[in-house]
Design a protein around this motif. Sequence first.
Motif, PDB file in Angstrom:
ATOM      1  N   TRP A  64      -0.475  30.954 -19.872  1.00  0.00           N
ATOM      2  CA  TRP A  64       0.560  30.739 -18.871  1.00  0.00           C
ATOM      3  C   TRP A  64       1.238  32.053 -18.523  1.00  0.00           C
ATOM      4  O   TRP A  64       1.374  32.420 -17.355  1.00  0.00           O
TER       5      TRP A  64
ATOM      6  N   PHE B 102       1.699  23.492  -4.473  1.00  0.00           N
ATOM      7  CA  PHE B 102       2.411  22.276  -4.084  1.00  0.00           C
ATOM      8  C   PHE B 102       3.737  22.561  -3.379  1.00  0.00           C
ATOM      9  O   PHE B 102       4.384  21.675  -2.866  1.00  0.00           O
ATOM     10  N   LEU B 103       4.115  23.821  -3.399  1.00  0.00           N
ATOM     11  CA  LEU B 103       5.428  24.145  -2.846  1.00  0.00           C
ATOM     12  C   LEU B 103       5.369  24.446  -1.363  1.00  0.00           C
ATOM     13  O   LEU B 103       4.386  24.970  -0.862  1.00  0.00           O
TER      14      LEU B 103
ATOM     15  N   GLU C   1      -0.816  34.198 -16.371  1.00  0.00           N
ATOM     16  CA  GLU C   1      -0.850  33.772 -14.974  1.00  0.00           C
ATOM     17  C   GLU C   1       0.446  34.116 -14.247  1.00  0.00           C
ATOM     18  O   GLU C   1       0.437  34.542 -13.105  1.00  0.00           O
TER      19      GLU C   1
ATOM     20  N   ALA D 260       7.339  17.111 -22.362  1.00  0.00           N
ATOM     21  CA  ALA D 260       6.013  16.744 -21.887  1.00  0.00           C
ATOM     22  C   ALA D 260       5.817  17.198 -20.445  1.00  0.00           C
ATOM     23  O   ALA D 260       4.759  17.687 -20.060  1.00  0.00           O
ATOM     24  N   ARG D 261       6.878  17.052 -19.672  1.00  0.00           N
ATOM     25  CA  ARG D 261       6.763  17.413 -18.276  1.00  0.00           C
ATOM     26  C   ARG D 261       6.673  18.931 -18.108  1.00  0.00           C
ATOM     27  O   ARG D 261       5.929  19.446 -17.293  1.00  0.00           O
TER      28      ARG D 261
ATOM     29  N   VAL E 253       1.084  25.388  -9.508  1.00  0.00           N
ATOM     30  CA  VAL E 253       2.340  24.837  -8.989  1.00  0.00           C
ATOM     31  C   VAL E 253       2.630  25.390  -7.610  1.00  0.00           C
ATOM     32  O   VAL E 253       3.154  24.690  -6.742  1.00  0.00           O
ATOM     33  N   LEU E 254       2.272  26.643  -7.419  1.00  0.00           N
ATOM     34  CA  LEU E 254       2.562  27.289  -6.139  1.00  0.00           C
ATOM     35  C   LEU E 254       1.982  26.510  -4.966  1.00  0.00           C
ATOM     36  O   LEU E 254       2.581  26.421  -3.903  1.00  0.00           O
TER      37      LEU E 254
ATOM     38  N   MET F 186       5.504  20.910 -20.289  1.00  0.00           N
ATOM     39  CA  MET F 186       4.170  21.293 -20.765  1.00  0.00           C
ATOM     40  C   MET F 186       3.167  21.125 -19.629  1.00  0.00           C
ATOM     41  O   MET F 186       2.269  21.959 -19.466  1.00  0.00           O
ATOM     42  N   MET F 187       3.361  20.073 -18.864  1.00  0.00           N
ATOM     43  CA  MET F 187       2.477  19.836 -17.735  1.00  0.00           C
ATOM     44  C   MET F 187       2.568  21.018 -16.757  1.00  0.00           C
ATOM     45  O   MET F 187       1.555  21.561 -16.324  1.00  0.00           O
ATOM     46  N   LEU F 188       3.802  21.382 -16.447  1.00  0.00           N
ATOM     47  CA  LEU F 188       4.032  22.541 -15.566  1.00  0.00           C
ATOM     48  C   LEU F 188       3.293  23.775 -16.070  1.00  0.00           C
ATOM     49  O   LEU F 188       2.640  24.487 -15.309  1.00  0.00           O
ATOM     50  N   ILE F 189       3.427  23.995 -17.355  1.00  0.00           N
ATOM     51  CA  ILE F 189       2.818  25.184 -17.945  1.00  0.00           C
ATOM     52  C   ILE F 189       1.300  25.121 -17.857  1.00  0.00           C
ATOM     53  O   ILE F 189       0.638  26.094 -17.511  1.00  0.00           O
ATOM     54  N   LYS F 190       0.761  23.950 -18.150  1.00  0.00           N
ATOM     55  CA  LYS F 190      -0.696  23.804 -18.084  1.00  0.00           C
ATOM     56  C   LYS F 190      -1.187  24.004 -16.651  1.00  0.00           C
ATOM     57  O   LYS F 190      -2.289  24.481 -16.415  1.00  0.00           O
ATOM     58  N   MET F 191      -0.362  23.615 -15.700  1.00  0.00           N
ATOM     59  CA  MET F 191      -0.740  23.814 -14.302  1.00  0.00           C
ATOM     60  C   MET F 191      -0.780  25.298 -13.949  1.00  0.00           C
ATOM     61  O   MET F 191      -1.563  25.727 -13.112  1.00  0.00           O
ATOM     62  N   GLY F 192       0.093  26.038 -14.574  1.00  0.00           N
ATOM     63  CA  GLY F 192       0.117  27.469 -14.320  1.00  0.00           C
ATOM     64  C   GLY F 192       0.463  27.761 -12.874  1.00  0.00           C
ATOM     65  O   GLY F 192       1.356  27.147 -12.302  1.00  0.00           O
ATOM     66  N   ARG F 193      -0.285  28.664 -12.274  1.00  0.00           N
ATOM     67  CA  ARG F 193       0.068  29.070 -10.929  1.00  0.00           C
ATOM     68  C   ARG F 193      -0.311  28.043  -9.872  1.00  0.00           C
ATOM     69  O   ARG F 193      -0.017  28.218  -8.689  1.00  0.00           O
TER      70      ARG F 193
END
Lengths: 189, 189
Positions: free
Chosen positions: A154, B179-180, A157, B164-165, B176-177, B167-174
């Motif tokens: 993470w 979706f913004l 990234e 948990a949420r 996330v960008l 952690m999800m963000l972290i696993k998604m890594g970049r």
Amino acid sequence: MTEITDREDSLPVAVRQFVLHWGDMGGQWGVNRSVAQIHALLYLSDRPLNADEIGEKLGIARSNISNSLKELLTWKLIRRVPVMGDRREHFEAETDLWQMLTRIAQGRKEREVDPAVAALKVCKAEAESDPRISKVARGRIDAMHDFVTTMDAWHQEMITIPPARLMMLIKMGRKVLSFLPLGRTKTPQ
Amino acid sequence: MTEITDREDSLPVAVRQFVLHWGDMGGQWGVNRSVAQIHALLYLSDRPLNADEIGEKLGIARSNISNSLKELLTWKLIRRVPVMGDRREHFEAETDLWQMLTRIAQGRKEREVDPAVAALKVCKAEAESDPRISKVARGRIDAMHDFVTTMDAWHQEMITIPPARLMMLIKMGRKVLSFLPLGRTKTPQ
DNA sequence: CGGCTAGTTCTGTAAGGAGAGAAATTACTA
DNA sequence: TAGTAATTTCTCTCCTTACAGAACTAGCCG
């Protein structure tokens, strides 16, 4: 002798305070006081400074300054700056705070977490082949390994994302959540 | 005498390695070796341990163990656990790694960044009323103050998000960008 | 090619922290 | 209430690290 024209013998109060605080904040984490103080001084300076000026303003020995500057250079928190008509070396600080943060984070990661991750890998391998170790311990080592690996990835990234965009993310804070396609709304586990 | 039934005189190799590495990794950041070693040992243990057992397995003095346990308790990385029919105190570690991380982060923040932010506020105020200070220095102090304040607020928000949420963000890594709703796509300086 | 000046490396010292062992305190048991 | 087990606090020692000052090296001038 090369008198500095706008030389101030004692620093303005706010600057001195800043240097002092930064100094022992540095002490509280890995960096020693002199290094942090010099960094603070350069950060607030509106022009590159040479070793003499630094020593004069902070009252620390030349040898100490020499070593501290070297350390700051390896962290890439300051850089050498040549000054016309002066053969002494001058230094200025990185003033982009985001750069500063990433440099520090990078340095600390290299010195502290990377070796830990490596060691963890070894332990994990060891644990797999060791019959004496308990199932629980093995599981915990694995969990730790996975966790650290995830966080490491993470971090890797994140630092590739352009600062301005990352700053936007940060300023958004938890609002980012509202843009994501969430599988479930209730907090799991 | 209360012999421990399943007592192991020497630790399994993987466990010993883990304890050793964790120990001096602790040393590299703020925590001293004994504290980190004890923490590592408890983290891998499948049952609560008492001071004697810890001392025996790690070979460190009781006084040291006592102090280290106290410190680990203040960090909330371990907790006291009563054991039936044994009046000695037993301890077990927090095994949820996310908890562990947030506790450590919290502790470090309180000791290191909060005082720094406070000091920074004072400097900023000082700088505003000081006529001697340069415009540049004043600007830098302000910039630092704003930056630190922003990061602090962000951290505060992050730890309120359910693990948990997050952690999800972290696993998604970049990712996330993607979706913004980005104002602009080219990397802005 | 001597004399300077900037910078680095070496060495000794002093301060701080970690940790061992002893002494003291607290809690439990008979 | 004596006796003992468990834990904490105190004190002393050792080790590490920061740092000053001295000695040394390298570049630059006349």
